[in-house]
Design a protein around this motif. Structure first.
Motif, short mmCIF file in Angstrom:
data_model
loop_
_atom_site.label_atom_id
_atom_site.label_comp_id
_atom_site.label_asym_id
_atom_site.label_seq_id
_atom_site.Cartn_x
_atom_site.Cartn_y
_atom_site.Cartn_z
N LEU A 59 0.85 -1.19 0.00
CA LEU A 59 0.00 0.00 0.00
C LEU A 59 0.88 1.24 0.00
O LEU A 59 1.81 1.35 0.80
N CYS A 64 -3.01 6.66 -1.43
CA CYS A 64 -4.31 6.19 -0.99
C CYS A 64 -5.18 7.35 -0.52
O CYS A 64 -4.78 8.14 0.32
N THR A 65 -6.39 7.44 -1.07
CA THR A 65 -7.30 8.53 -0.71
C THR A 65 -8.36 8.08 0.28
O THR A 65 -9.24 8.86 0.63
N GLY A 66 -8.35 6.83 0.66
CA GLY A 66 -9.37 6.35 1.57
C GLY A 66 -10.73 6.22 0.91
O GLY A 66 -11.77 6.36 1.54
N CYS A 67 -10.75 5.93 -0.41
CA CYS A 67 -12.02 5.90 -1.13
C CYS A 67 -12.80 4.61 -0.91
O CYS A 67 -13.96 4.52 -1.32
N GLN A 68 -12.22 3.62 -0.30
CA GLN A 68 -12.87 2.36 0.06
C GLN A 68 -13.22 1.46 -1.12
O GLN A 68 -13.89 0.45 -0.94
N LEU A 69 -12.82 1.82 -2.34
CA LEU A 69 -13.22 0.99 -3.48
C LEU A 69 -12.62 -0.42 -3.38
O LEU A 69 -13.25 -1.39 -3.79
N CYS A 70 -11.41 -0.53 -2.82
CA CYS A 70 -10.81 -1.85 -2.68
C CYS A 70 -11.64 -2.69 -1.72
O CYS A 70 -11.87 -3.89 -1.95
N MET A 83 -11.54 -1.05 6.50
CA MET A 83 -10.96 0.29 6.47
C MET A 83 -10.72 0.73 7.91
O MET A 83 -11.65 0.75 8.72
N PRO A 99 -6.84 0.78 3.98
CA PRO A 99 -7.22 -0.64 4.09
C PRO A 99 -6.29 -1.43 4.99
O PRO A 99 -5.08 -1.22 5.01
N CYS A 116 -8.63 -0.29 -7.44
CA CYS A 116 -8.04 0.95 -6.92
C CYS A 116 -7.74 1.91 -8.06
O CYS A 116 -6.95 1.61 -8.94
N PHE A 118 -6.23 4.83 -7.89
CA PHE A 118 -5.19 5.84 -7.61
C PHE A 118 -3.79 5.24 -7.52
O PHE A 118 -2.92 5.81 -6.89
N ALA A 120 -2.62 2.99 -5.73
CA ALA A 120 -2.17 2.92 -4.34
C ALA A 120 -1.97 1.50 -3.86
O ALA A 120 -1.27 1.27 -2.87
N LEU A 121 -2.57 0.52 -4.52
CA LEU A 121 -2.51 -0.85 -4.01
C LEU A 121 -1.94 -1.76 -5.09
O LEU A 121 -2.48 -1.84 -6.20
#
Ligand code: SF4
Ligand code: SF4
Lengths: 166, 378
Positions: A59, A64-70, A83, A99, A116, A118, A120-121
């Protein structure tokens, strides 16, 4: 009868010839298989992944924007991603949630990486995740940010005398 | 005993001579299932296969997941053949959503599904060998599978359960230099499986144990609805890659292997011949594949079907025809998903084949059906 006898002799002969050929025995953990690339990654701009081993995740806190899509992607698969609140305050991640992955549940499908948007993952080549307790399998965002050190160099070599892990 | 039994129950009359034997579910020779055999001395008079010990409710689970998150669990029925299990589902969803797949992705799929067919068949061959007491035939396929598992791992990043096919193509492109490595390992693999002839397929001990046991005639094979290698070993030339080509199989030269005998020997030999055919197909696909281009079309998140719609697609898996019927009601999840699997159809033939056989021939007949218990239960 002669047919049977020659058949058995042929079979034995074929077996004996193989005593000298090399075999597939990887002396793990002294030897480890080499994988292509740095692990499975995904490029959201083209929508295509990049080949690599689907191992433990990595990660990038600065993406990571904390968008929770993952986490939403994993809901239908294994519910492995939770999260959690992280202490640091970053401008792209106002809610400060990231995450946390439970490897007791994860099936290493990589659908969270595909989700994800962005960069980020990613996934890494690290597959040695054993632990003595179930809690030890839960990787916090801080643990996920560490790039694992992996030394993997064995590849399949095909010689005249059979194939082996060289 | 007086007739005081609750309604629906009856006491079965048993013949003194007949003994009932439960083979499995813990017995390693039966896979994850139980075979109830009735024997008279050494001869089987009746046989009742009892699957269902590893039923996971895949079809019901699919109704609660969307078209993308269905992928990881739908390949669980046969983890060694996971690309082929997923293939009909992916083809079906593509038709439901109206997606056109890039040409290169189709070739990558063909390569993956042929590699998977070989990986599965090698595993099956290893089990078949060990249950006939031929431990060399357990060790060699189990070792040589590694060549192809390594290729699948390079493509998809996982040794089993690749989760590589998605509606709209495949997850990622082939790694650099893949063609060269693939050709080298597939050629060596083919050379290796040809060596199995001397030690296994031409071995008089195997021939004497499997010739003329469990003979399935051409008519019975059709009547019982068997499929795949079992059907082809009984002399019916039926291979979906040839008869109903999907993706790019019509551009490839596919030859189906047919044997006329219909006994255990023929049923065990056809998958082995199929593996050599798979190697041919992989070489052709590597040659004809477009050298660059996209492998995946971008879908919008949570794709939906267009209103009430249903689609049935089938492919030739390692065990025969594998179909997937998807009914969509315009939501993000399928309304109903039905898997029709080759293992279950081939299992139907078992009671007919075992009648009159010796108990010692049971493993050779049972495993020659190219049967995977987990797939039959779904
Ligand atoms: S790899 Fe699959 S199971 Fe694991 S966290 Fe990601 S989506 Fe969930
Ligand atoms: S890892 Fe990616 S998908 Fe998950 S919360 Fe962070 S930015 Fe969103």
């Amino acid at each position: 009868m002669t047919n049977t006898a020659t058949g058995i002799v042929r079979a034995l002969n074929s077996g004996i010839k193989h005593i000298a050929t090399k075999r597939f025995t990887l002396r793990y953990p002294e030897e480890k298989l080499k994988f292509v690339g740095d692990g499975y990654q995904f490029d959201p701009s083209t929508g295509v992944g990049i080949a690599g081993l689907k191992g433990r995740h990595m990660l990038f806190h600065d993406h990571c924007t904390g968008c929770q899509l993952c986490s939403i992607a994993c809901e239908g698969v294994a519910e492995a991603i939770a999260m959690v609140k992280v202490p640091e305050e970053q401008k792209q991640n106002k809610k400060s949630i990231m995450p946390q992955i439970d490897y007791g549940k994860c099936v290493f499908c990589g659908l969270c990486v595909d989700a994800c948007p962005f960069y980020a993952l990613y996934m890494t080549n690290d597959y040695e995740l054993s632990s003595f307790s179930k809690e030890g399998l839960i990787y916090t965002p801080a643990q996920l940010a560490v790039k694992p050190y992996v030394e993997q160099d064995s590849e399949i070599v095909i010689t005249k005398n059979g194939a082996t892990h060289g | 005993m007086t007739a005081e039994l609750p309604p629906g129950l009856a006491i079965q009359k048993v013949d003194e001579r007949i003994m009932t034997l439960n083979v499995g579910p813990q017995h390693p020779g039966s896979g994850h299932m139980r075979i109830i055999v009735q024997i008279d001395g050494d001869y089987i008079v009746a046989c009742d296969p009892d699957p269902g010990y590893v039923h996971r409710g895949e079809e019901k689970m699919a109704e609660y997941r969307n078209y993308i998150t269905n992928i990881p669990h739908l390949e669980r029925p046969v983890i060694h053949d996971s690309c082929n299990v997923l293939y009909p589902y992916v083809l079906g969803v593509e038709e439901l959503l109206g997606i056109e797949v890039p040409e290169r992705a189709k070739y990558v799929r063909v390569i993956c599904s042929e590699l998977n067919r070989c990986i599965y068949t090698m595993y099956w061959l290893a089990i078949y060998g060990i249950f006939l007491g031929h431990s060399t035939m357990f060790m060699w396929p189990a070792g040589d599978r590694e060549l192809l598992i390594d290729l699948m791992e390079k493509i998809s990043g996982a040794r089993v359960t690749h989760a590589h096919f998605v509606p709209g193509g495949v997850r990622n492109d082939l790694p650099p230099n893949f063609e060269e490595v693939c050709l080298r390992q597939v050629n060596y693999f083919e050379k290796r499986i040809k060596e199995y002839a001397a030690v296994f397929y031409d071995n008089p001990i195997l021939i004497s144990r499997t010739r003329d046991t469990g003979v399935l005639s051409r008519e019975d094979a059709i009547r019982l609805g068997t499929t795949g290698s079992v059907l082809r070993a009984s002399g019916v030339d039926y291979d979906l890659r040839q008869k109903e080509p999907y993706d790019v199989y019509e551009e490839l030269d596919v030859h189906s292997n047919v044997m006329k005998e219909g006994d255990s020997y023929a049923r065990s030999k056809v998958p082995w011949l199929d593996m050599m055919e798979s190697c041919n197909i992989i070489r052709q696909a590597l040659q004809k594949m477009p050298k660059s281009g996209s492998v995946r079309v971008k879908l919008k998140p949570n794709p939906k079907g267009k209103g009430l719609d249903s689609v049935y697609k089938r492919v030739e898996s390692g065990r025969g025809s594998l179909g997937c019927h998807i009914v969509s009601d315009g939501k993000v999840e399928p309304y109903r998903l039905k898997l029709s699997v080759g293992s279950f159809r081939n299992l139907i033939a078992l009671p007919y084949l075992l009648k009159g056989e010796k108990l010692g021939n049971m493993p050779s007949v049972y495993w020659s059906l190219n049967y995977w218990p987990v797939e039959a239960d779904r």
